[in-house]
Design an enzyme around this catalytic site. Structure first.
Site, mmCIF file in Angstrom:
data_model
loop_
_atom_site.group_PDB
_atom_site.id
_atom_site.type_symbol
_atom_site.label_atom_id
_atom_site.label_comp_id
_atom_site.label_asym_id
_atom_site.label_seq_id
_atom_site.Cartn_x
_atom_site.Cartn_y
_atom_site.Cartn_z
ATOM 1 N N LYS A 197 0.823 -1.206 0.000
ATOM 2 C CA LYS A 197 0.000 0.000 0.000
ATOM 3 C C LYS A 197 0.857 1.256 0.000
ATOM 4 O O LYS A 197 0.495 2.274 -0.567
ATOM 5 C CB LYS A 197 -0.914 0.012 1.237
ATOM 6 C CG LYS A 197 -2.089 -0.947 1.149
ATOM 7 C CD LYS A 197 -3.002 -0.799 2.335
ATOM 8 C CE LYS A 197 -4.182 -1.763 2.242
ATOM 9 N NZ LYS A 197 -5.082 -1.637 3.398
ATOM 10 N N ARG A 198 2.011 1.171 0.661
ATOM 11 C CA ARG A 198 2.845 2.354 0.776
ATOM 12 C C ARG A 198 3.926 2.379 -0.294
ATOM 13 O O ARG A 198 4.868 3.150 -0.220
ATOM 14 C CB ARG A 198 3.474 2.394 2.181
ATOM 15 C CG ARG A 198 2.442 2.629 3.267
ATOM 16 C CD ARG A 198 3.007 2.446 4.653
ATOM 17 N NE ARG A 198 3.511 1.106 4.887
ATOM 18 C CZ ARG A 198 2.739 0.062 5.119
ATOM 19 N NH1 ARG A 198 1.426 0.198 5.143
ATOM 20 N NH2 ARG A 198 3.257 -1.127 5.341
#
Length: 401
Positions: free
Chosen positions: A261-262
């Site tokens: 996600k990051r």
């Protein structure tokens, strides 16, 4: 289609953590569950697994729900939708998890562990120094009632008694993607199911919730495969039949790293929407990844894709995200859209001055540029050509034009 529970209606679930927008890996899991639900005429449950307090993002649930809606995925049950197994936020089910743990404690499948973090860290370091995998050594497993009472108000966790639940030397998982996967039962020690603060850990809460919600098939990423033997033991202790598992290969970035996600280089679902990708193009692309039964050149509806979607035939190798291929699919999809539908899709990306123009002019504009754009946002660069007012011209200039 293979299934271990042929007599039960199919119930699948998508259970994301609310820690940010959906990246393509999670979106692919949602799509797989959605297509499997359509193919089997089953039900899709959305469950928000919000027990990770450190990474919890209060805006994520809305982003997840909006992302699913944009992809055309409508869960049958979930937060805000209702259902017979509410609540559908895991953080609101803690009393259910604690009660289930108490029952297993009374049945001897669990025990109270009073070991401090310092003691457990010493165990881990000693194991590492000896060159063996760290595991809990069972110090508190056989405490007598008087020894438990002697600990008084000392904080404790609740651990699962692996020795009591295990049968044989290995735990065999029958997986729709990976087929037969065996894990030695001595590969892990007694694991924590309830933390000292009373909250449940993932390997316990997910099993309890899947069991109580009647989930028949668990379709998720293969990063969860190592968790599965512990979960199978919990099912056994609950005297419940495990679901049929399907662990999908992970998606990788273009550089071969695990998609996260990051990880900023690969756009998440919300990014792709803003960039001008169409939801059907995303759906087609995600369904085609690692799937030999699907021709990525075809732009199909979700129902048509579902008929061709076979989890058992998915490749086992990780798949790299190819943004150029995705853009190519998006371009093909745009070209195949009707003028009215494409006009509505492009409208949010047009300037206010254009939207105030005559409706027939806007449709003519969309038809004129359709063959030249790969993203809906590409339409903006053609606006000056079609809608910019020309300077005053004399008759000679008009004649030349």
């Amino acid at each position: 289609m293979t299934t271990d529970t042929p007599s039960l209606p199919v119930r699948v679930r998508f259970a994301p953590s609310p820690t940010g927008p959906l990246h393509l890996g999670n979106a692919r899991i949602a799509v797989a569950n959605h297509l499997f639900r359509l193919k089997t005429k089953g039900a899709l449950i959305l469950r928000i697994e919000d027990t990770d307090a450190e990474r919890f993002d209060p805006n994520s649930e809305k982003l997840i729900i909006n992302g699913l809606k944009w992809l055309g995925i409508s869960p049958d049950e979930g937060p805000g939708l209702g259902g017979n197994f509410a609540p559908y936020r895991q953080g609101e089910r803690n009393n259910i998890h604690k009660k289930t743990a108490e029952n297993l404690l009374n049945d001897g499948f669990c025990f109270k562990c009073f070991c401090s973090d310092a003691e457990l860290e010493d165990e881990r370091k000693n194991a590492m120094a000896m060159g063996i995998a760290p595991r809990y050594l069972g110090k508190c497993r056989d405490l007598t009632e008087s020894e438990i009472i002697a600990n008084g108000d000392k904080p404790f966790t609740i651990r699962f008694n692996v020795k009591k639940a295990q049968a044989g030397r290995e735990i065999v998982i029958k997986d729709l993607v990976h087929k037969r996967v065996a894990f030695p039962t001595n590969a892990f020690g007694d694991f924590v199911i309830l933390r000292a603060d009373g909250s449940a850990v993932y390997n316990f809460s997910s099993v309890v919730d899947d069991h109580l919600m009647g989930i028949t098939h668990v379709i998720r990423g293969e990063d969860h495969l190592p968790n599965t033997p512990r979960q199978v033991l919990v099912y056994k202790a609950l005297k419940a039949r495990p679901p049929t598992f399907a662990h999908l290969p992970l998606l990788l970035t273009s550089s071969g790293k695990k998609l996260k996600k990051r990880e900023g280089k690969t756009p998440n679902l919300e990014d792709l929407r803003v960039m001008g990708y169409t939801h059907d193009a995303i759906l087609n692309y995600l369904a085609s990844m690692g799937n030999p039964t699907f021709n990525a050149k075809e732009i199909l509806s979700a129902d048509a894709i579902a008929k061709k979607f076979e989890i058992e035939r998915l490749g086992r190798g990780a798949v790299k995200v190819d943004m150029e291929k995705l853009k190519w699919i998006n371009r093909r999809h745009i070209r195949g859209l009707g003028s009215d539908e494409l006009t509505e899709m492009i409208r949010p990306f047009l300037q206010t001055a254009v939207l105030d123009d005559d409706e027939s002019n806007i449709k003519d504009f969309v038809v004129a540029i359709r063959e030249n754009i790969s993203l809906l946002t590409d339409s903006a660069k053609y606006v000056p050509i079609f809608f910019k007012h020309l300077p005053p011209m004399n008759d000679e200039a008009k004649e030349v034009l």
